[in-house]
Design a protein around this motif. Structure first.
Motif, PDB file in Angstrom:
ATOM      1  N   LEU A  63       0.793  -1.228   0.000  1.00  0.00           N
ATOM      2  CA  LEU A  63       0.000   0.000   0.000  1.00  0.00           C
ATOM      3  C   LEU A  63       0.825   1.278   0.000  1.00  0.00           C
ATOM      4  O   LEU A  63       0.524   2.201  -0.746  1.00  0.00           O
ATOM      5  N   THR A  64       1.847   1.349   0.799  1.00  0.00           N
ATOM      6  CA  THR A  64       2.654   2.574   0.845  1.00  0.00           C
ATOM      7  C   THR A  64       3.994   2.411   0.123  1.00  0.00           C
ATOM      8  O   THR A  64       4.806   3.335   0.123  1.00  0.00           O
ATOM      9  N   ASP A  65       4.193   1.284  -0.502  1.00  0.00           N
ATOM     10  CA  ASP A  65       5.436   0.983  -1.223  1.00  0.00           C
ATOM     11  C   ASP A  65       5.371   1.596  -2.628  1.00  0.00           C
ATOM     12  O   ASP A  65       4.336   1.514  -3.290  1.00  0.00           O
ATOM     13  N   PRO A  66       6.449   2.188  -3.105  1.00  0.00           N
ATOM     14  CA  PRO A  66       6.445   2.729  -4.474  1.00  0.00           C
ATOM     15  C   PRO A  66       6.162   1.661  -5.538  1.00  0.00           C
ATOM     16  O   PRO A  66       5.680   1.981  -6.621  1.00  0.00           O
ATOM     17  N   ALA A  67       6.396   0.396  -5.232  1.00  0.00           N
ATOM     18  CA  ALA A  67       6.143  -0.686  -6.184  1.00  0.00           C
ATOM     19  C   ALA A  67       4.651  -0.919  -6.423  1.00  0.00           C
ATOM     20  O   ALA A  67       4.270  -1.612  -7.378  1.00  0.00           O
ATOM     21  N   PHE A  68       3.805  -0.344  -5.571  1.00  0.00           N
ATOM     22  CA  PHE A  68       2.354  -0.548  -5.705  1.00  0.00           C
ATOM     23  C   PHE A  68       1.859  -0.157  -7.096  1.00  0.00           C
ATOM     24  O   PHE A  68       1.070  -0.878  -7.707  1.00  0.00           O
ATOM     25  N   THR A  69       2.280   0.968  -7.603  1.00  0.00           N
ATOM     26  CA  THR A  69       1.769   1.489  -8.877  1.00  0.00           C
ATOM     27  C   THR A  69       2.032   0.520 -10.020  1.00  0.00           C
ATOM     28  O   THR A  69       1.124   0.208 -10.788  1.00  0.00           O
ATOM     29  N   ALA A  70       3.250   0.034 -10.144  1.00  0.00           N
ATOM     30  CA  ALA A  70       3.581  -0.920 -11.208  1.00  0.00           C
ATOM     31  C   ALA A  70       2.822  -2.224 -11.008  1.00  0.00           C
ATOM     32  O   ALA A  70       2.315  -2.818 -11.976  1.00  0.00           O
ATOM     33  N   TRP A  71       2.716  -2.672  -9.767  1.00  0.00           N
ATOM     34  CA  TRP A  71       1.973  -3.902  -9.471  1.00  0.00           C
ATOM     35  C   TRP A  71       0.503  -3.741  -9.866  1.00  0.00           C
ATOM     36  O   TRP A  71      -0.056  -4.617 -10.526  1.00  0.00           O
ATOM     37  N   ALA A  72      -0.116  -2.635  -9.470  1.00  0.00           N
ATOM     38  CA  ALA A  72      -1.532  -2.406  -9.784  1.00  0.00           C
ATOM     39  C   ALA A  72      -1.741  -2.341 -11.296  1.00  0.00           C
ATOM     40  O   ALA A  72      -2.726  -2.885 -11.811  1.00  0.00           O
TER      41      ALA A  72
END
Length: 160
Positions: A63-72
């Motif tokens: 949720l607060t990890d920068p990797a969230f965007t690419a994962w989503a």
């Protein structure tokens, strides 16, 4: 009456548990392909339930990890034709935006699902006074309004 013995689970229950385990253990590079495989299961409701559970686990961890965007983005390309899963991923993205103090709209919050409103009103990660005030005033259920109001007025108190 069924010829199935009472102590035997249907095959889809076994597949569901196996999918959950496989999804938990999948390397990041293979995750989208595995999600696509699970969604091809002939029992649609079971497949979507397994993927939804996986989305919840991964989204809450990222949720607060920068990797969230690419994962989503990666997940969106796989689930694009599944309305429930698409909505849930969009709501995780909204939850992230609120938690990270990124742009969001009152309409997004007030038209979001009951699940989203309950989660946002109780989640410790959501600290936005604006979002909590909105849910306290215009949340869909009394439960949401009360939880948001408690969080707004007693931010250190554990949600019930």
């Amino acid at each position: 009456m069924s010829d199935e013995p009472f102590d035997e689970e249907p095959a889809e229950h076994h597949r569901y548990r196996r999918y959950l385990q496989d999804l938990e253990d999948v390397p990041e590079a293979d995750e989208a392909a595995l999600v696509a495989t699970v969604l091809r299961d002939p029992v649609l409701s079971m497949a979507e339930a397994a993927v939804n559970r996986h989305l919840e686990c991964r989204a809450s961890k990222l949720l607060t990890d920068p990797a969230f965007t690419a994962w989503a983005r990666s997940m969106a390309t796989v689930i694009w034709d599944r309305p429930f899963l698409t909505r849930r991923l969009r709501e995780w993205t909204l939850l992230r935006a609120i938690a990270r103090d990124e742009p969001w709209t009152a309409e997004e919050v007030t038209t979001a699902s009951d699940w989203f409103q309950r989660t946002a009103s109780a989640a410790r990660i959501v600290t936005s006074a604006e979002a909590l005030s909105l849910l306290a005033e215009r949340g869909r259920s009394r439960r949401v309004r009360n939880a948001a109001s408690r969080r707004l007025h007693h931010p250190d108190q554990q949600p019930t």
